[in-house]
Scaffold this active site. Structure first.
Site, short mmCIF file in Angstrom:
data_model
loop_
_atom_site.label_atom_id
_atom_site.label_comp_id
_atom_site.label_asym_id
_atom_site.label_seq_id
_atom_site.Cartn_x
_atom_site.Cartn_y
_atom_site.Cartn_z
CE LYS A 119 12.08 -2.37 -4.91
NZ LYS A 119 12.92 -3.42 -5.52
NE ARG A 141 5.00 1.48 -0.96
CZ ARG A 141 5.91 1.52 0.00
NH1 ARG A 141 7.03 2.14 -0.21
NH2 ARG A 141 5.70 1.00 1.18
CB CYS A 181 -0.87 0.01 1.23
SG CYS A 181 -1.84 -1.48 1.41
CG ASN A 226 0.11 2.33 3.70
OD1 ASN A 226 -0.91 2.30 3.02
ND2 ASN A 226 1.23 2.90 3.30
CE LYS A 267 15.10 -10.85 -8.94
NZ LYS A 267 15.37 -10.13 -7.72
#
Ligand code: F6R
Length: 615
Positions: A610, A27, A2, A103, A491
């Site tokens: 993120k 994010r 958030c 958040n 990744k």
């Protein structure tokens, strides 16, 4: 996860809120919304999905949004209640006069909600956040003072929060507060900003005030007031932010991830700058408060981290044990916090985190501190919550990382572990001066070697194109590059959604080999000159005998490799001990180009955030 933005001032409030939310998009989120005080009414606009949906809604409703004096905005990553328009923030109380964005997680929201329903509050969403709006409104009913109502409400809340609150009847202020979730005030002239992270307002001001846990800010157009949790007035320091807004631009690259991969040589130079002056000089880590005496008192090191940072920690373990002989354990924060650990005042606990806000790692660090451990934090955000718990700190100086998939921050973390391990060896006297000089010399060469890889991307692109449509992928390595294999696989899976796994090459025949056939690419990371090369080569031959499609990532110039491997990705020569920091780069590029060929949302992969601020 958030993100929060708030603004009070003379600019176009809706524009500032939307731009701020755009800078936080990286994010990861699933809905977005804003609330504004317009024509002295609280008006809320929110929409599931990307910001474009909210922008379209605002365009539709633009005629009803006038005389806006202040506003708050939010992007939501669903925790309590699915991703829907109704569950999106902001949330209002029953009469709609008080509005909040939040958040974090309110742990006791069920009890509070039951009580508030009994008192007549009408809930519309399934979120924990809506409880805050009703709770504050209930308190406001008693006091008619928004600051006091927020204070009284916060006293009843258990959990983590960063909040912004507005009330129709107090149209001159936004109230902000935080506990275990970041919130920063951007200080302007005749205007003020609030953000869960600095990008939300860096375009307008480089002056900021960081709120501490429990503090309450009253943010007005021309003034800022700060209080502790008991509403005693406090003074706060204004910090000058080091960032330029340009750090948030792609600078001509198609994606932030590609830009950040290319920034790595400079990141390394930046990290080394001021820490490694010359091969004859000791490493300088100003904020590491460990000396000969404290090191004597240590009997072990624990490194705690999540995800990519956990892989950097694994390289760290290898280095510290090799260079100093001190026993090191590495553990995922989410595991560390739910068991009886043997951490005590003879343990050095190292927390590794790009964001410095990962909830599991923060909890683990707090537990370690409570047990008397010396806590060293390695983070890209020296302004983060985690850094505040640090007895010692290594800021990794990678610059802001926007792409959800961590790349340059990993490289900077790994490099920080090299510097730390050499530093500890210097203090302990466990490495010969010649060996240390050589290590330092090699570290200084690393940026040029990465530049060479970046200048030779075509070989990686070719492999990416060939294997982009495979549904599975295996990365194998041994020793110090096992974390490189794990990170390469992580990744690839996070941005392409291919089922990629990293294994110790020696473990292949203990199970995973059963999966091998012509549908399975196997990428072997093999650096000659050390102890693992020949073994990985044999393990690769075993895979070839099961018809797997073999790719080598190596600095070897051996022409015979072409008989075993379908493709060979070549990297510059580097001693095996230093190789993780270089060998990781082609893995990042491979993941990037595969995701790009598959047309995936590289910078914002589905379901990911993120900074993971919930446990
Ligand atoms: C992967 C990735 C995540 C993070 C993890 C920990 O590319 O970014 O796995 O590494 O969520 O985050 P930090 O390092 O911020 O604690």
């Amino acid at each position: 996860m958030c993100g929060i933005v708030g603004y009070i001032g003379k600019r176009n409030v809706v524009d500032v809120l939307i731009k701020g939310l755009e800078t936080l998009e990286y994010r990861g989120y699933d809905s977005a919304g804003i609330a504004v005080n317009s024509d002295n009414e609280i008006k809320v606009y929110k929409k599931i999905g990307k910001l474009i949906n909210l922008k379209n809604l605002l365009e539709e409703k633009k005629n009803e949004i006038n005389n806006v004096t202040m506003g708050i905005g939010h992007i939501r990553w669903a925790t309590h209640g699915g991703a829907t328009d109704i569950n999106a923030h902001p949330h209002t109380c029953t009469c709609g006069k008080l509005v909040v964005v939040h958040n974090g997680i309110i742990e006791n929201f069920k009890e509070l909600k039951e009580d508030l329903i009994k008192k007549g509050c009408v809930f519309r969403s399934q979120t924990d956040t809506e409880t805050i709006a009703h709770l504050f409104a209930h308190e406001y009913g008693k006091t008619h003072d928004l600051t006091l109502a927020v204070k009284k409400g916060l006293e009843q809340i258990k959990g983590a929060y960063a909040i912004c609150v507005m009330h129709k009847d107090e149209p001159d202020k936004i109230i902000a507060s935080r506990k275990n979730a970041p919130l920063v005030i951007g200080v302007g002239e005749g205007e003020n900003f609030i953000g869960s992270d600095i990008p939300a307002f860096i375009e307008y001001t480089k002056k900021a005030i960081y709120l501490e846990d429990g503090e309450i800010a009253v943010v007005k157009e021309n003034s800022l007031e700060f209080f502790d949790a008991n509403l005693n007035k406090i003074e706060k320091k204004i910090e000058q932010l080091p960032w330029e807004p340009v750090a948030l631009s792609k600078l001509g690259f198609k994606h932030f991830m590609l830009k950040e991969i290319h920034e790595q040589p400079d990141v390394i130079r930046n990290v080394l700058n001021g820490k490694l002056f010359d091969i004859d000089e000791p490493i300088v880590l100003d904020e590491v408060k460990i000396d000969k005496e404290s090191l004597k008192n240590l009997n072990r090191i624990e490194i705690i981290a999540c995800g990519t940072s956990l892989h950097a920690a694994m390289v760290g373990k290898f280095l510290i044990e090799d260079f100093t002989g001190i026993a090191v354990d590495v553990e995922a924060s989410s595991e560390y916090i739910y068991r009886k650990t043997v951490t005590n005042d003879k343990t050095l606990v190292i927390g590794v985190s790009q964001s410095g806000e990962t909830a599991d790692t923060i909890t683990a660090i707090r537990q370690a501190k409570d047990k008397g451990a010396h806590v060293l934090i390695i983070t890209n955000r020296p302004d983060s919550s985690m850094a505040r718990y640090a007895d010692s700190l290594i800021p990794v100086s990678a610059g802001i990382e926007i792409s959800v998939a961590a790349t340059k921050s990993y490289t900077a973390q790994v490099l920080s572990f090299y510097l730390l391990a050499i530093k500890l060896a210097e203090i302990k006297g466990t490495l010969s001066p010649e060996y240390m000089k050589n290590l330092k010399h090699e570290l200084i060469q690393v940026p040029v070697k990465i530049e060479e890889i970046l200048n030779n991307k075509e070989q990686i692109k070719k492999v990416a194109k060939k294997f982009a449509n495979f549904r599975n992928f295996i990365f194998i390595a041994r020793g110090i590059n096992l974390p490189t294999a794990l990170e390469g696989a992580l990744k690839l899976k996070e941005i392409s959604y291919i089922n990629a796994t990293g294994y110790s090459a020696g473990e292949l025949k203990h199970g995973p080999i059963a999966m091998l056939d012509e549908t399975m690419p196997v990428l072997s990371i093999m650096i000659p000159g050390g102890v693992t090369y020949d073994k990985i080569l044999s393990n690769s031959e075993e895979a070839k005998a099961r018809n797997a499609r073999l790719i080598a990532l190596t600095s070897s110039k051996d022409e015979n490799l072409k008989d075993i491997f379908e493709d060979v990705i070549t990297i510059p020569e580097i001693p095996e001990m230093l190789s993780p920091i270089v060998a990781n780069v082609p893995c990042q590029l491979l993941a990037y180009y595969i995701a790009e060929f598959l047309g995936k949302d590289v910078d914002q992969p589905r379901n990911l955030a993120k900074s993971v601020t919930v446990e």
